[in-house]
Each structure stands twice: as structure tokens, then as C-alpha cells.
Design a protein around this motif. Structure first.
Motif: not given
Length: 232
Positions: A89-106
Motif C-alpha cells: 500500500h502506498r501514496l506518494r506525491v513526487m516532483l520529477t527532475s523534468d518538472y512534473n508533479l507525479n502521483i503514485y498509488t499502490h
């Protein structure tokens, strides 16, 4: 932790990190200069907040909302603003090196992990982000008070106790994933009975406010903090 929680929806549980500092531990709490009346500044190398997973459990069975108001700094590597983790189970909010806001859920009860680049950010700019799961597989994104897009992302369940809940770094505290940012506001609503554009407008108008000082109008006339960013 308020249940009948502004703006207008009722949730089974809600959490505001600025009014819940006793739920946090971590390096940054050893340096009070990193905590101001407007949030917490993370330096991108050593500072993070550890949220007690036995005290704070976030997610929902069918609806869920996250509010994040922050100023990011773009790094040459990915930066994790939020990483709530369990093996299944996971909730991650990440900013990638190419400026994208990435949302990841498991969520293993719903199959494979899901993730999406949802918005392009500019380093040093303030953003008010609201993530709203309107059902167990659809997340709506609002940016600075306005609807932006919908994404196929599985909800995370609040019935699962995470093994770690980190703000400002990844779940392993890996060196290359610390975030450089000031987070002014971070709030969660588990299973809100409703959460729509009206709620988001109220949140945006009160984005500098502690929850206990919320106004249920969409255009407060007086800023609560020194970094006044109200626009009506």
C-alpha cells in the motif's frame, strides 16, 4: 483531528499538519528555525517529517481528498514531497527532475500500482493542489482553485496501517529523494460525504489559514499570514 471539518463536507477523519505538529517527529523538529507560522521548510538534503502511522491513517473506501499548498524547488533528481508506505500500500506525491508533479498509488486489493504525471510545475512558484478521489479509481486534480484534469489512479485505503509516513523525503530516506520546498498547508479528508469545486474554492480562499480559523466564504478579506497570497 476534526471529523466535521470545513469547508462543507463531513469526513470520517481529517488531519491538518500545521495543527497537528505533535503527530510529527524527524530531523526538522530539532531545528525550530525550520518551522514558521506558515508551514515547514525542507532543505532538500537532511530535513523531513515522520508522521506516526499509528496515530494518523489516511485514505478512503470510495472517496478521499488531499490538499497541498507549497513552493517547490526543481532538483536534478526526483523529489518526494509525501511518501506514505506499506509493502502492499502506498501514496506518494513526487516532483520529477523534468518538472512534473507525479502521483503514485499502490493498493494490492485493486491490482497493480498506478501513477500519473498530472501537472508541470515551475521552480520557486507557489501552488495550491487538491487531489480528490471521487470514486475508488478516479482522481480529479485542482490547481490554484480551478479544475485541471481527471486521472485513473486507485484510491488508498485508510484501513491499512502504513509502516512509514514521511513528508519531505522518500520512505527509505534515500539521499537523492529529499525535497527542497516550503509546505504551507497539508490536509487530508477520509471518505468525505461530498467534495467538489465548491469545497476547493473555499480551500483556495483559506489556503493561508489554520483549519480552526477557516471562513466558509470563498473570498476572505484579511490574510491570516505574512505571505499574503489572497486573490479574489
Amino acid at each position: 483531528h476534526l471529523v466535521a471539518y470545513p469547508p462543507v463536507s463531513t469526513a470520517t477523519y481529517a488531519w491538518d499538519f500545521r495543527e497537528s505538529l505533535t503527530d510529527l517527529s524527524g530531523i526538522e523538529l530539532n531545528n525550530t528555525s525550520l518551522i514558521s507560522g506558515t508551514g515547514i521548510t525542507f532543505d532538500g538534503s537532511t530535513t523531513y517529517a515522520d508522521v506516526d502511522p499509528n496515530t494518523v491513517q489516511v485514505g478512503g473506501s470510495s472517496t478521499f481528498a488531499v490538499e497541498l499548498y507549497f513552493t517547490p524547488t526543481i532538483r536534478t533528481h526526483d523529489s518526494h514531497f509525501l511518501d506514505f508506505y506499506n509493502t502492499d500500500h502506498r501514496l506518494r506525491v513526487m516532483l520529477t527532475s523534468d518538472y512534473n508533479l507525479n502521483i503514485y498509488t499502490h493498493n494490492t486489493t485493486m491490482g497493480d500500482a498506478t501513477n500519473a504525471d498530472v501537472y508541470t510545475l515551475t521552480s520557486g512558484s507557489q501552488y495550491h493542489i487538491v487531489l480528490v478521489w471521487t470514486n475508488s479509481t478516479t482522481m480529479d486534480l485542482y490547481v490554484n482553485g480551478s479544475f485541471e484534469s481527471s486521472h485513473s489512479l486507485n484510491i488508498v485505503k485508510n484501513t491499512v496501517t502504513m509502516s512509514s509516513q514521511i513528508i519531505g523525503a522518500n520512505q527509505n530516506l534515500a539521499t537523492n529523494y529529499y525535497a527542497a520546498a516550503t509546505i504551507y498547508t497539508l490536509r487530508f479528508w477520509n471518505d468525505p460525504s461530498s467534495f467538489d469545486a465548491t469545497d476547493v474554492a473555499i480551500l483556495y480562499a483559506n489556503r493561508d489559514s489554520l483549519t480552526s480559523t477557516f471562513s466558509l466564504i470563498t473570498c476572505p478579506t484579511t490574510a491570516i499570514t505574512s505571505h499574503d497570497s489572497y486573490t479574489c
